[in-house]
Design a protein around this motif. Structure first.
Motif, PDB file in Angstrom:
ATOM      1  N   LEU A  90      31.831  42.849  45.647  1.00 60.16           N
ATOM      2  CA  LEU A  90      33.041  42.610  44.858  1.00 60.16           C
ATOM      3  C   LEU A  90      32.722  42.689  43.376  1.00 60.16           C
ATOM      4  CD1 LEU A  90      34.273  39.433  46.782  1.00 60.16           C
ATOM      5  CD2 LEU A  90      35.275  41.724  46.965  1.00 60.16           C
ATOM      6  N   GLU A  91      33.682  43.193  42.619  1.00 55.73           N
ATOM      7  CA  GLU A  91      33.627  43.071  41.163  1.00 55.73           C
ATOM      8  C   GLU A  91      34.526  41.903  40.782  1.00 55.73           C
ATOM      9  OE1 GLU A  91      34.950  46.836  39.676  1.00 55.73           O
ATOM     10  OE2 GLU A  91      33.015  47.808  40.085  1.00 55.73           O
ATOM     11  N   VAL A  92      34.030  41.050  39.899  1.00 59.60           N
ATOM     12  CA  VAL A  92      34.811  39.920  39.403  1.00 59.60           C
ATOM     13  C   VAL A  92      35.249  40.284  37.985  1.00 59.60           C
ATOM     14  CG1 VAL A  92      34.810  37.450  38.905  1.00 59.60           C
ATOM     15  CG2 VAL A  92      33.389  38.348  40.766  1.00 59.60           C
ATOM     16  N   VAL A  93      36.548  40.411  37.790  1.00 64.71           N
ATOM     17  CA  VAL A  93      37.088  40.785  36.476  1.00 64.71           C
ATOM     18  C   VAL A  93      37.775  39.571  35.866  1.00 64.71           C
ATOM     19  CG1 VAL A  93      38.791  42.237  35.286  1.00 64.71           C
ATOM     20  CG2 VAL A  93      37.321  43.227  37.068  1.00 64.71           C
ATOM     21  N   VAL A  94      37.413  39.264  34.628  1.00 63.46           N
ATOM     22  CA  VAL A  94      38.052  38.164  33.903  1.00 63.46           C
ATOM     23  C   VAL A  94      38.791  38.768  32.709  1.00 63.46           C
ATOM     24  CG1 VAL A  94      37.739  35.957  32.723  1.00 63.46           C
ATOM     25  CG2 VAL A  94      36.189  36.599  34.594  1.00 63.46           C
ATOM     26  N   ARG A  95      40.081  38.458  32.617  1.00 60.59           N
ATOM     27  CA  ARG A  95      40.928  39.036  31.565  1.00 60.59           C
ATOM     28  C   ARG A  95      41.454  37.943  30.638  1.00 60.59           C
ATOM     29  NH1 ARG A  95      42.339  44.234  33.059  1.00 60.59           N
ATOM     30  NH2 ARG A  95      42.062  44.766  35.279  1.00 60.59           N
ATOM     31  N   ASN A  96      41.279  38.146  29.341  1.00 57.31           N
ATOM     32  CA  ASN A  96      41.840  37.244  28.329  1.00 57.31           C
ATOM     33  C   ASN A  96      43.076  37.842  27.653  1.00 57.31           C
ATOM     34  OD1 ASN A  96      39.709  35.209  28.510  1.00 57.31           O
ATOM     35  ND2 ASN A  96      38.378  36.776  27.627  1.00 57.31           N
ATOM     36  N   TYR A  97      43.086  39.164  27.565  1.00 54.66           N
ATOM     37  CA  TYR A  97      44.212  39.908  26.981  1.00 54.66           C
ATOM     38  C   TYR A  97      44.545  41.041  27.943  1.00 54.66           C
ATOM     39  CZ  TYR A  97      42.947  37.486  22.677  1.00 54.66           C
ATOM     40  OH  TYR A  97      42.668  36.515  21.752  1.00 54.66           O
ATOM     41  N   PRO A 115      48.331  34.003  29.343  1.00 53.08           N
ATOM     42  CA  PRO A 115      48.527  32.548  29.227  1.00 53.08           C
ATOM     43  C   PRO A 115      47.243  31.756  29.486  1.00 53.08           C
ATOM     44  CG  PRO A 115      49.871  33.492  31.020  1.00 53.08           C
ATOM     45  CD  PRO A 115      49.238  34.629  30.312  1.00 53.08           C
ATOM     46  N   ARG A 116      46.350  32.305  30.287  1.00 55.75           N
ATOM     47  CA  ARG A 116      45.029  31.712  30.502  1.00 55.75           C
ATOM     48  C   ARG A 116      44.144  32.826  31.032  1.00 55.75           C
ATOM     49  NH1 ARG A 116      44.172  29.708  36.108  1.00 55.75           N
ATOM     50  NH2 ARG A 116      45.937  30.383  37.350  1.00 55.75           N
ATOM     51  N   PRO A 117      42.826  32.643  31.032  1.00 51.48           N
ATOM     52  CA  PRO A 117      41.982  33.697  31.601  1.00 51.48           C
ATOM     53  C   PRO A 117      42.354  33.939  33.063  1.00 51.48           C
ATOM     54  CG  PRO A 117      40.651  32.106  30.391  1.00 51.48           C
ATOM     55  CD  PRO A 117      42.034  31.533  30.485  1.00 51.48           C
ATOM     56  N   ILE A 118      42.531  35.191  33.421  1.00 53.76           N
ATOM     57  CA  ILE A 118      42.911  35.563  34.778  1.00 53.76           C
ATOM     58  C   ILE A 118      41.700  36.194  35.455  1.00 53.76           C
ATOM     59  CG2 ILE A 118      44.329  37.164  36.136  1.00 53.76           C
ATOM     60  CD1 ILE A 118      46.571  36.706  34.093  1.00 53.76           C
ATOM     61  N   VAL A 119      41.371  35.698  36.650  1.00 56.81           N
ATOM     62  CA  VAL A 119      40.231  36.227  37.416  1.00 56.81           C
ATOM     63  C   VAL A 119      40.774  37.086  38.554  1.00 56.81           C
ATOM     64  CG1 VAL A 119      38.171  35.643  38.767  1.00 56.81           C
ATOM     65  CG2 VAL A 119      38.881  34.160  36.867  1.00 56.81           C
ATOM     66  N   GLU A 120      40.254  38.305  38.661  1.00 51.50           N
ATOM     67  CA  GLU A 120      40.675  39.221  39.720  1.00 51.50           C
ATOM     68  C   GLU A 120      39.441  39.708  40.481  1.00 51.50           C
ATOM     69  OE1 GLU A 120      44.385  41.329  37.300  1.00 51.50           O
ATOM     70  OE2 GLU A 120      42.469  42.367  37.439  1.00 51.50           O
ATOM     71  N   PHE A 121      39.640  40.087  41.731  1.00 51.20           N
ATOM     72  CA  PHE A 121      38.555  40.632  42.551  1.00 51.20           C
ATOM     73  C   PHE A 121      38.881  42.072  42.946  1.00 51.20           C
ATOM     74  CE2 PHE A 121      38.471  36.035  43.401  1.00 51.20           C
ATOM     75  CZ  PHE A 121      37.140  35.758  43.100  1.00 51.20           C
TER      76      PHE A 121
END
Length: 254
Positions: A90-97, A115-121
């Protein structure tokens, strides 16, 4: 360096060789740049050197604050010694913008603060284009357990705190980033560690003042010279001397 080494794996940007001791590997950084699942390719002279130095900088920093990584030490301009880990697919992606796929998928304008850091897989499979997957998929298909997922989210957010702070300090906005995570077995006990690399190949980095992109989007979108952008990041972080020119044809040996 021994002329004959056993290659364990070759990816788009790196090669793994057997390491000097059991449980170790040597990670070699190539100058190859790829985008759009390797449909766009080029060789950017000096990119591997920069990413080796930058990944060393970030991984060492994480190790120092107690976020476990596979990184042991840098060996030379293009190689580092790492612990061998069992990679979670899995790739773990963290988005701030908002940027890239989340902007397209949800119609959010690029650059919008989330609105907050979003974590996606994302499921690591080039043939499928690394599709986004839910926690439900991950657990159903046995790629990771619920406990693993909780740990992966926690690791991603800790990396985000560290990276955001470091980047903010040198006038760079950490828009988003991708990490990969591996399992290390100690007797029967499993530990998750940050693996692969952390470099401008795996982050979106924008200059806070001008919005200039200092990451692989420069290559993806033909926005100029990729090595110049990466050199700028390395310079600001003090990884390269401030007066260094682009590190093509490096003469350093260490």
């Amino acid at each position: 360096m021994a002329p004959r080494r056993t290659k364990v794996y070759e990816g788009k940007a790196k090669i793994l060789y057997e390491g000097p001791e059991p449980g170790t590997l040597i990670q070699y950084f190539k100058d190859d740049a790829t985008a759009f699942n390797a449909q766009k390719k080029d060789v950017i002279e000096g990119k591997g050197v920069l990413n080796n130095r930058l990944s060393e900088f970030f991984m060492s920093g994480l190790n120092a604050i107690g976020v476990p990584t596979h990184f042991i030490r840098r060996l030379n301009m293009r190689e580092q010694l790492i612990r061998s880990v069992e990679m979670i697919p899995l790739e773990v992606v963290v988005r701030n913008y908002a940027a890239g796929s989340i902007s397209k998928r949800l119609g959010i304008e690029e650059g919008t603060a989330l609105p907050r850091p979003i974590v996606e897989f994302y499921y690591k499979d080039d043939a499928l284009g690394d599709p986004m997957v839910s926690e439900e998929h991950i657990i159903a298909f046995g790629w990771a357990s619920q406990q693993d997922l909780d740990d992966m989210v926690a690791l991603g957010l800790r990396v985000n705190d560290f990276m955001s702070g470091v980047m903010m300090g040198v006038g760079i906005r950490l828009v988003d980033f991708k990490i990969e995570i591996g399992r290390i077995w100690e007797n029967d006990y499993q530990r998750l560690v940050v693996a692969d690399e952390i470099s401008p190949d795996s982050c979106r980095l924008w200059d806070i003042e001008t919005g200039r992109k200092l990451d692989k989007d420069v290559f993806r979108r033909d926005l100029g010279n990729l090595a110049d952008a990466y050199t700028e990041v390395a310079r600001r972080l003090g990884v390269l001397p401030r007066n260094a020119n682009n590190v093509t044809k490096p003469t350093l040996i260490n």
